[in-house]
Design a protein around this motif. Structure first.
Motif, mmCIF file in Angstrom:
data_model
loop_
_atom_site.group_PDB
_atom_site.id
_atom_site.type_symbol
_atom_site.label_atom_id
_atom_site.label_comp_id
_atom_site.label_asym_id
_atom_site.label_seq_id
_atom_site.Cartn_x
_atom_site.Cartn_y
_atom_site.Cartn_z
ATOM 1 N N VAL A 111 0.841 -1.204 0.000
ATOM 2 C CA VAL A 111 0.000 0.000 0.000
ATOM 3 C C VAL A 111 0.877 1.256 0.000
ATOM 4 C CG1 VAL A 111 -1.967 -1.099 1.129
ATOM 5 C CG2 VAL A 111 -0.151 -0.072 2.532
ATOM 6 N N ASP A 112 2.102 1.129 -0.472
ATOM 7 C CA ASP A 112 2.994 2.283 -0.467
ATOM 8 C C ASP A 112 3.261 2.786 -1.882
ATOM 9 O OD1 ASP A 112 4.483 -0.299 -0.547
ATOM 10 O OD2 ASP A 112 6.252 0.963 -0.742
ATOM 11 N N PRO A 113 3.467 4.113 -2.013
ATOM 12 C CA PRO A 113 3.391 5.112 -0.939
ATOM 13 C C PRO A 113 1.932 5.346 -0.537
ATOM 14 C CG PRO A 113 3.690 6.201 -3.042
ATOM 15 C CD PRO A 113 3.789 4.725 -3.311
ATOM 16 N N ASN A 114 1.718 5.826 0.653
ATOM 17 C CA ASN A 114 0.369 5.848 1.209
ATOM 18 C C ASN A 114 -0.533 6.901 0.553
ATOM 19 O OD1 ASN A 114 0.544 8.433 2.738
ATOM 20 N ND2 ASN A 114 2.097 7.337 3.913
ATOM 21 N N LYS A 115 -1.767 6.981 1.011
ATOM 22 C CA LYS A 115 -2.776 7.844 0.387
ATOM 23 C C LYS A 115 -2.442 9.332 0.471
ATOM 24 C CE LYS A 115 -5.715 8.110 4.512
ATOM 25 N NZ LYS A 115 -7.061 7.844 5.057
ATOM 26 N N ASN A 116 -1.454 9.689 1.285
ATOM 27 C CA ASN A 116 -1.057 11.098 1.397
ATOM 28 C C ASN A 116 -0.055 11.517 0.325
ATOM 29 O OD1 ASN A 116 -2.473 11.651 3.975
ATOM 30 N ND2 ASN A 116 -1.031 10.155 4.797
ATOM 31 N N PHE A 117 0.372 10.580 -0.497
ATOM 32 C CA PHE A 117 1.423 10.898 -1.465
ATOM 33 C C PHE A 117 0.887 11.811 -2.570
ATOM 34 C CE2 PHE A 117 4.144 10.045 -5.157
ATOM 35 C CZ PHE A 117 5.366 10.384 -4.598
ATOM 36 N N PRO A 118 1.649 12.851 -2.949
ATOM 37 C CA PRO A 118 1.140 13.858 -3.903
ATOM 38 C C PRO A 118 1.317 13.450 -5.371
ATOM 39 C CG PRO A 118 3.302 14.521 -3.123
ATOM 40 C CD PRO A 118 2.938 13.259 -2.359
ATOM 41 N N ARG A 143 -8.569 -1.474 -5.696
ATOM 42 C CA ARG A 143 -8.042 -0.805 -4.497
ATOM 43 C C ARG A 143 -6.769 -0.031 -4.828
ATOM 44 N NH1 ARG A 143 -10.201 -2.050 0.429
ATOM 45 N NH2 ARG A 143 -11.479 -3.954 0.622
ATOM 46 N N ALA A 144 -5.858 -0.662 -5.588
ATOM 47 C CA ALA A 144 -4.597 -0.011 -5.932
ATOM 48 C C ALA A 144 -4.833 1.222 -6.796
ATOM 49 C CB ALA A 144 -3.684 -1.005 -6.650
ATOM 50 N N PHE A 145 -5.744 1.098 -7.754
ATOM 51 C CA PHE A 145 -6.092 2.245 -8.598
ATOM 52 C C PHE A 145 -6.610 3.400 -7.748
ATOM 53 C CE2 PHE A 145 -9.657 4.491 -10.594
ATOM 54 C CZ PHE A 145 -8.983 5.159 -11.614
ATOM 55 N N LYS A 146 -7.501 3.111 -6.811
ATOM 56 C CA LYS A 146 -8.084 4.162 -5.982
ATOM 57 C C LYS A 146 -7.066 4.751 -5.014
ATOM 58 C CE LYS A 146 -12.359 3.799 -4.641
ATOM 59 N NZ LYS A 146 -13.666 3.355 -4.100
ATOM 60 N N LEU A 147 -6.141 3.936 -4.528
ATOM 61 C CA LEU A 147 -5.094 4.446 -3.640
ATOM 62 C C LEU A 147 -4.237 5.476 -4.371
ATOM 63 C CD1 LEU A 147 -3.603 4.279 -0.919
ATOM 64 C CD2 LEU A 147 -2.229 2.427 -1.881
ATOM 65 N N HIS A 148 -3.998 5.248 -5.645
ATOM 66 C CA HIS A 148 -3.156 6.145 -6.434
ATOM 67 C C HIS A 148 -3.917 7.375 -6.909
ATOM 68 C CE1 HIS A 148 0.291 6.442 -9.555
ATOM 69 N NE2 HIS A 148 -0.418 7.550 -9.657
ATOM 70 N N PHE A 149 -5.115 7.180 -7.472
ATOM 71 C CA PHE A 149 -5.789 8.257 -8.184
ATOM 72 C C PHE A 149 -6.983 8.888 -7.448
ATOM 73 C CE2 PHE A 149 -3.750 5.792 -11.605
ATOM 74 C CZ PHE A 149 -3.034 6.812 -12.219
ATOM 75 N N ILE A 150 -7.555 8.189 -6.480
ATOM 76 C CA ILE A 150 -8.704 8.733 -5.739
ATOM 77 C C ILE A 150 -8.260 9.188 -4.353
ATOM 78 C CG2 ILE A 150 -11.026 8.307 -4.891
ATOM 79 C CD1 ILE A 150 -10.736 8.289 -7.973
ATOM 80 N N GLU A 178 -15.783 7.786 -10.028
ATOM 81 C CA GLU A 178 -14.509 7.065 -10.147
ATOM 82 C C GLU A 178 -14.398 6.322 -11.471
ATOM 83 O OE1 GLU A 178 -14.332 6.594 -5.294
ATOM 84 O OE2 GLU A 178 -14.916 4.888 -6.543
ATOM 85 N N LEU A 179 -15.520 5.833 -11.992
ATOM 86 C CA LEU A 179 -15.522 5.220 -13.321
ATOM 87 C C LEU A 179 -15.164 6.256 -14.392
ATOM 88 C CD1 LEU A 179 -18.638 2.866 -13.175
ATOM 89 C CD2 LEU A 179 -16.278 2.142 -13.620
ATOM 90 N N LYS A 180 -15.649 7.471 -14.223
ATOM 91 C CA LYS A 180 -15.308 8.533 -15.163
ATOM 92 C C LYS A 180 -13.823 8.873 -15.078
ATOM 93 C CE LYS A 180 -19.910 10.692 -15.006
ATOM 94 N NZ LYS A 180 -20.667 11.904 -14.607
ATOM 95 N N VAL A 181 -13.291 8.897 -13.865
ATOM 96 C CA VAL A 181 -11.849 9.124 -13.691
ATOM 97 C C VAL A 181 -11.060 8.032 -14.406
ATOM 98 C CG1 VAL A 181 -9.963 9.129 -12.010
ATOM 99 C CG2 VAL A 181 -12.066 10.407 -11.531
ATOM 100 N N LEU A 182 -11.470 6.792 -14.208
ATOM 101 C CA LEU A 182 -10.800 5.665 -14.847
ATOM 102 C C LEU A 182 -10.855 5.791 -16.367
ATOM 103 C CD1 LEU A 182 -9.412 2.925 -14.888
ATOM 104 C CD2 LEU A 182 -11.648 1.852 -14.472
#
Length: 310
Positions: A190-197, A279-286, A298-302
């Protein structure tokens, strides 16, 4: 005067002990191992002591003049999940840990370049991105000093961007190939975590991001035509495209039957475990949540991102 010299000697001893590199022993191991690799690389092909010598070689040993070093094609970003940079440096200099990275960046922005970029670090483990299933052999690993729960400091992110700028320029790494550990190993990491810019990096050319205004305008094809059905007749014998009507009447739309798993696959995710891939997609982009369900937004983002990777 008698008391001055002992004091001076003690002071010098303290100064020397403070300035000595605590990693001088492991640095010697690094240099020795690097020399062994250099010796191996300098050998001409088909030496008699190689296993391949059993092959039916030609009369001469011939080394080509046209070659260079293999270069990295990906950058994989991690957080250390440890309590301090000192702990991480120790971890990466103990043979028993069997883990390493090319760069470690402290919370205060200090950069430790621990391994020559052309060497293979042990940072990715079992993972896959697109058709590449040995990321260690094709990537540079960067570890950020972070316990996995906190944000990333301004100084740390600045130093990271400085490193990425050098790597992209030096090796010609494609924009899409700046990724996270969780992207290549979604079932394990799960790295880098959800705070990563990630958005900030993408704005500077390191990874892709989506256009938020474009996503807001996107509509689903099924919903659009349910709300605005085509109510004019089209003669079945007419054989022409209605592209001009598309431009005048229809907004950008997510097509009917949009395959979100195929979109994830095209971006690079291993979809053998669909839940982990989402989950990995959402951790990175959401980043706001990582539940394994994609909302309409989120489907639109994808969909927006998927088109960037085509």
């Amino acid at each position: 005067m008698r008391g001055i010299f002992p004091t001076l000697i003690i002071g010098l001893s303290v100064l020397v002990s403070c300035s000595t590199n605590p990693y001088r022993k492991t640095n010697r191991v690094y240099k020795k191992q690097a020399k062994e690799y250099a010796k191996e690389l300098s050998r001409l092909p088909a030496r008699e002591n190689q296993v391949e010598s059993a092959l039916n070689y030609g009369e001469y040993r011939v080394g080509t003049t046209n070659f260079n070093l293999r270069k990295p094609n990906f950058v994989v970003i991690h957080h250390t999940a440890q309590d301090s940079v000192q702990q991480t440096l120790k971890t990466f200099t103990l043979p028993r840990t069997q883990v390493s990275a090319h760069y470690v960046i402290d919370d205060n922005g200090e950069v430790y370049h621990m391994l020559n970029d052309y060497y293979r670090a042990w940072h990715g483990g079992i993972g896959k991105w697109g058709n590449t299933d040995d990321l260690n052999s094709t990537s540079i690993g960067i570890e950020l000093d972070n316990n996995g729960k906190e944000g990333f400091s301004e100084a740390q992110v600045k130093s990271l961007i400085d490193v990425l700028e050098i790597l992209k320029e030096k090796y010609g790494i494609p924009t899409a190939n700046f990724i996270g550990h969780s992207d290549i190993a979604p079932t394990r990491k799960v790295d880098p975590n959800k705070n990563f810019p990630w958005k900030e990096l993408a704005e500077k050319g390191y990874g892709h991001w989506y256009d938020e205004a474009e996503v807001e305008k996107l509509q689903f094809e099924d919903e659009f035509f349910e709300a605005y059905p085509l109510d004019f007749p089209v003669h079945p014998e007419l054989d022409f495209e209605l592209d001009f009507l598309d431009e005048l009447m229809f907004p950008e739309m997510v097509p009917s039957g949009f395959d979100y798993l195929m979109a994830l696959r095209i971006i690079g995710y291993d979809i053998s475990d669909p839940v982990a891939a989402v989950r990995a997609f959402k951790l990175h982009f959401i980043q706001e949540n990582t539940d394994p369900v994609l909302s309409n937004y989120e489907l639109k983002v994808l969909y927006s991102l998927y088109r960037k990777y085509l």
